[in-house]
Design a protein around this motif. Structure first.
Motif, PDB file in Angstrom:
ATOM      1  N   ASN A 191       0.830  -1.211   0.000  1.00 44.46           N
ATOM      2  CA  ASN A 191       0.000   0.000   0.000  1.00 44.46           C
ATOM      3  C   ASN A 191       0.856   1.250   0.000  1.00 44.46           C
ATOM      4  N   LEU A 192       1.978   1.216   0.731  1.00 40.98           N
ATOM      5  CA  LEU A 192       2.904   2.345   0.734  1.00 40.98           C
ATOM      6  C   LEU A 192       3.465   2.577  -0.669  1.00 40.98           C
ATOM      7  N   LEU A 193       3.892   1.495  -1.331  1.00 42.68           N
ATOM      8  CA  LEU A 193       4.440   1.622  -2.683  1.00 42.68           C
ATOM      9  C   LEU A 193       3.382   2.154  -3.648  1.00 42.68           C
ATOM     10  N   LYS A 194       2.132   1.718  -3.469  1.00 39.92           N
ATOM     11  CA  LYS A 194       1.048   2.219  -4.317  1.00 39.92           C
ATOM     12  C   LYS A 194       0.837   3.717  -4.126  1.00 39.92           C
ATOM     13  N   GLU A 195       0.867   4.152  -2.881  1.00 37.10           N
ATOM     14  CA  GLU A 195       0.695   5.578  -2.587  1.00 37.10           C
ATOM     15  C   GLU A 195       1.831   6.400  -3.194  1.00 37.10           C
ATOM     16  N   LEU A 196       3.055   5.911  -3.042  1.00 35.25           N
ATOM     17  CA  LEU A 196       4.209   6.630  -3.595  1.00 35.25           C
ATOM     18  C   LEU A 196       4.172   6.640  -5.117  1.00 35.25           C
ATOM     19  N   ARG A 197       3.750   5.540  -5.703  1.00 35.76           N
ATOM     20  CA  ARG A 197       3.653   5.478  -7.167  1.00 35.76           C
ATOM     21  C   ARG A 197       2.699   6.540  -7.706  1.00 35.76           C
ATOM     22  N   LYS A 198       1.569   6.685  -7.027  1.00 34.26           N
ATOM     23  CA  LYS A 198       0.582   7.666  -7.470  1.00 34.26           C
ATOM     24  C   LYS A 198       1.059   9.091  -7.199  1.00 34.26           C
ATOM     25  N   GLU A 199       1.576   9.320  -6.000  1.00 34.70           N
ATOM     26  CA  GLU A 199       1.979  10.669  -5.614  1.00 34.70           C
ATOM     27  C   GLU A 199       3.197  11.162  -6.385  1.00 34.70           C
ATOM     28  N   MET A 200       4.176  10.272  -6.616  1.00 34.54           N
ATOM     29  CA  MET A 200       5.435  10.676  -7.238  1.00 34.54           C
ATOM     30  C   MET A 200       5.499  10.305  -8.715  1.00 34.54           C
ATOM     31  N   LYS A 201       4.396   9.729  -9.239  1.00 26.97           N
ATOM     32  CA  LYS A 201       4.332   9.343 -10.659  1.00 26.97           C
ATOM     33  C   LYS A 201       5.493   8.415 -11.027  1.00 26.97           C
ATOM     34  N   LEU A 202       5.667   7.385 -10.218  1.00 33.02           N
ATOM     35  CA  LEU A 202       6.764   6.444 -10.416  1.00 33.02           C
ATOM     36  C   LEU A 202       6.381   5.365 -11.424  1.00 33.02           C
ATOM     37  N   SER A 203       7.385   4.835 -12.103  1.00 32.43           N
ATOM     38  CA  SER A 203       7.228   3.660 -12.959  1.00 32.43           C
ATOM     39  C   SER A 203       7.969   2.509 -12.284  1.00 32.43           C
ATOM     40  N   PHE A 204       7.390   1.311 -12.318  1.00 31.41           N
ATOM     41  CA  PHE A 204       7.955   0.176 -11.597  1.00 31.41           C
ATOM     42  C   PHE A 204       8.203  -1.020 -12.501  1.00 31.41           C
ATOM     43  N   ILE A 205       9.344  -1.670 -12.299  1.00 29.63           N
ATOM     44  CA  ILE A 205       9.530  -3.069 -12.662  1.00 29.63           C
ATOM     45  C   ILE A 205       9.453  -3.825 -11.343  1.00 29.63           C
ATOM     46  N   PHE A 206       8.460  -4.700 -11.206  1.00 29.41           N
ATOM     47  CA  PHE A 206       8.180  -5.354  -9.931  1.00 29.41           C
ATOM     48  C   PHE A 206       8.435  -6.848 -10.078  1.00 29.41           C
ATOM     49  N   ILE A 207       9.489  -7.328  -9.452  1.00 23.48           N
ATOM     50  CA  ILE A 207       9.898  -8.727  -9.561  1.00 23.48           C
ATOM     51  C   ILE A 207       9.351  -9.516  -8.374  1.00 23.48           C
ATOM     52  N   SER A 208       8.702 -10.638  -8.660  1.00 23.76           N
ATOM     53  CA  SER A 208       8.122 -11.417  -7.577  1.00 23.76           C
ATOM     54  C   SER A 208       7.843 -12.843  -8.045  1.00 23.76           C
ATOM     55  N   HIS A 209       7.825 -13.773  -7.094  1.00 25.26           N
ATOM     56  CA  HIS A 209       7.366 -15.128  -7.394  1.00 25.26           C
ATOM     57  C   HIS A 209       5.928 -15.327  -6.901  1.00 25.26           C
ATOM     58  N   ASP A 210       5.391 -14.308  -6.226  1.00 21.00           N
ATOM     59  CA  ASP A 210       4.056 -14.384  -5.635  1.00 21.00           C
ATOM     60  C   ASP A 210       3.042 -13.738  -6.576  1.00 21.00           C
ATOM     61  N   LEU A 211       2.263 -14.556  -7.263  1.00 23.46           N
ATOM     62  CA  LEU A 211       1.334 -14.015  -8.250  1.00 23.46           C
ATOM     63  C   LEU A 211       0.205 -13.211  -7.620  1.00 23.46           C
ATOM     64  N   SER A 212      -0.149 -13.500  -6.372  1.00 27.68           N
ATOM     65  CA  SER A 212      -1.196 -12.726  -5.699  1.00 27.68           C
ATOM     66  C   SER A 212      -0.741 -11.281  -5.507  1.00 27.68           C
TER      67      SER A 212
END
Length: 320
Positions: A191-212
């Motif tokens: 949720n923190l990353l989502k808030e920062l993405r919206k507020e700071m207009k960030l672009s993400f490459i998000f690496i994970s093995h957890d599909l959820s």
């Protein structure tokens, strides 16, 4: 991967080999793009090449060949001084915050370090920026003079996030940023990353093995297997209509509470093969439940199976 005129990051035919006598191909001819303000999730089992790809994108490890374009700059052609300047706009969040935070530095020093390295603002302005960002990530100001070992895993990851965004980057590569945390803490960090993405207009490459986690956080998904992208599509499409047998197996393994929506589990035999001894043809064919004899010979390529949906499988009919 999908057409766009507003891409912040474009990767073409990226390849990373380790070793020289008998090279191990960790990333094999990857082509991928990231639209500004969007998030692309990269998923796959351990050993699929996800983290190697993420580090190669930022030149934390040197690619063997290919092209990386960030904000219209060719990262493999720029001089060291220009690359250093560009790095202030590209940051990485690592899986283990304790391993990425210098235990000898206070929280204030750790978060301020990117500003110090790039000589951004006067010292008092840097300290003010640190105090502002620490509030934003939910850490008390009184923690600024403490050291990383005095915090929990979730708090350390918040400190790592503050450090990553302190100089207002445009691109963040997040490598399994919540996998080492308790489930309740994972939700807070996401949720923190989502808030920062919206507020700071960030672009993400998000690496994970957890599909959820990827389903919750990402706009598009790239599925990797043994150094290759085997499927790429918008997140909703991947989860509703996976085309590649490997993707189908991964999604079938997601726990479902509601019995009415529970799908039959697809059990894959064996583990991800050793990259030094990659199978011929389709790398997935030894584990694939629908493989035919030609799959051991013919190497598939990514092809469009539907609008905005790319699949690398010999048994999927391409869309004309």
């Amino acid at each position: 991967m999908l057409e766009s005129d507003v891409n912040i990051l474009e990767i073409k035919n990226l390849r990373k080999e380790f070793g020289s006598r008998k090279p191990i191909v960790a990333v094999d001819d990857i082509t991928l793009s990231l639209e500004r303000g969007k998030t692309v999730g990269i998923v796959g089992e351990s050993g699929s090449g996800k983290s190697t790809l993420g580090r190669a994108m930022l030149r934390l490890i040197e690619p063997t060949s290919g092209q990386i374009t960030f904000n219209n700059h060719d990262l493999l052609a720029v001089k060291p001084k220009e690359l250093r300047q560009l790095r202030s706009k590209m940051q990485m969040i690592f899986q283990d915050p304790m391993a990425s935070l210098d235990p000898r530095m206070s929280v204030r020093e750790l978060i301020r370090e990117p500003l110090d390295i790039h000589n951004l603002g006067r010292r008092e302005e840097r300290n003010a920026a640190v105090e502002a960002i620490i509030d934003k990530v939910g850490i008390a100001q009184s923690a600024l003079e403490k050291f990383p070992h005095e915090f929990s895993g979730g708090q350390r990851q918040r400190i790592s996030i503050a450090r990553a965004v302190i100089n207002v980057p445009e691109l963040i590569v997040a490598d399994e940023p919540v996998s080492a945390l308790d489930v309740s803490i994972q939700a807070q960090i996401l949720n923190l990353l989502k808030e920062l993405r919206k507020e700071m207009k960030l672009s993400f490459i998000f690496i994970s093995h957890d599909l959820s986690v990827v389903k919750y956080f990402c706009d598009d998904v790239a599925v990797m297997y043994l150094g290759n992208i085997v499927e790429y599509a918008p997140t909703e499409t991947i989860f509703k209509s996976p085309q590649h047998p490997y993707t189908q197996a991964l999604i079938s393994a997601i726990p479902e509470i509601d019995k009415s929506t529970r799908k039959s589990r697809i059990i894959l035999s064996g583990d991800v093969p050793n990259p030094a001894e990659a199978p011929s043809g389709c790398h997935f064919h030894p584990r694939c439940p629908i493989a035919v004899s030609s799959c051991a010979i013919d190497t598939p390529t990514l092809k469009r199976s539907a609008p905005n949906h790319l699949v690398s499988c010999n048994l999927v009919d391409p869309r004309s």
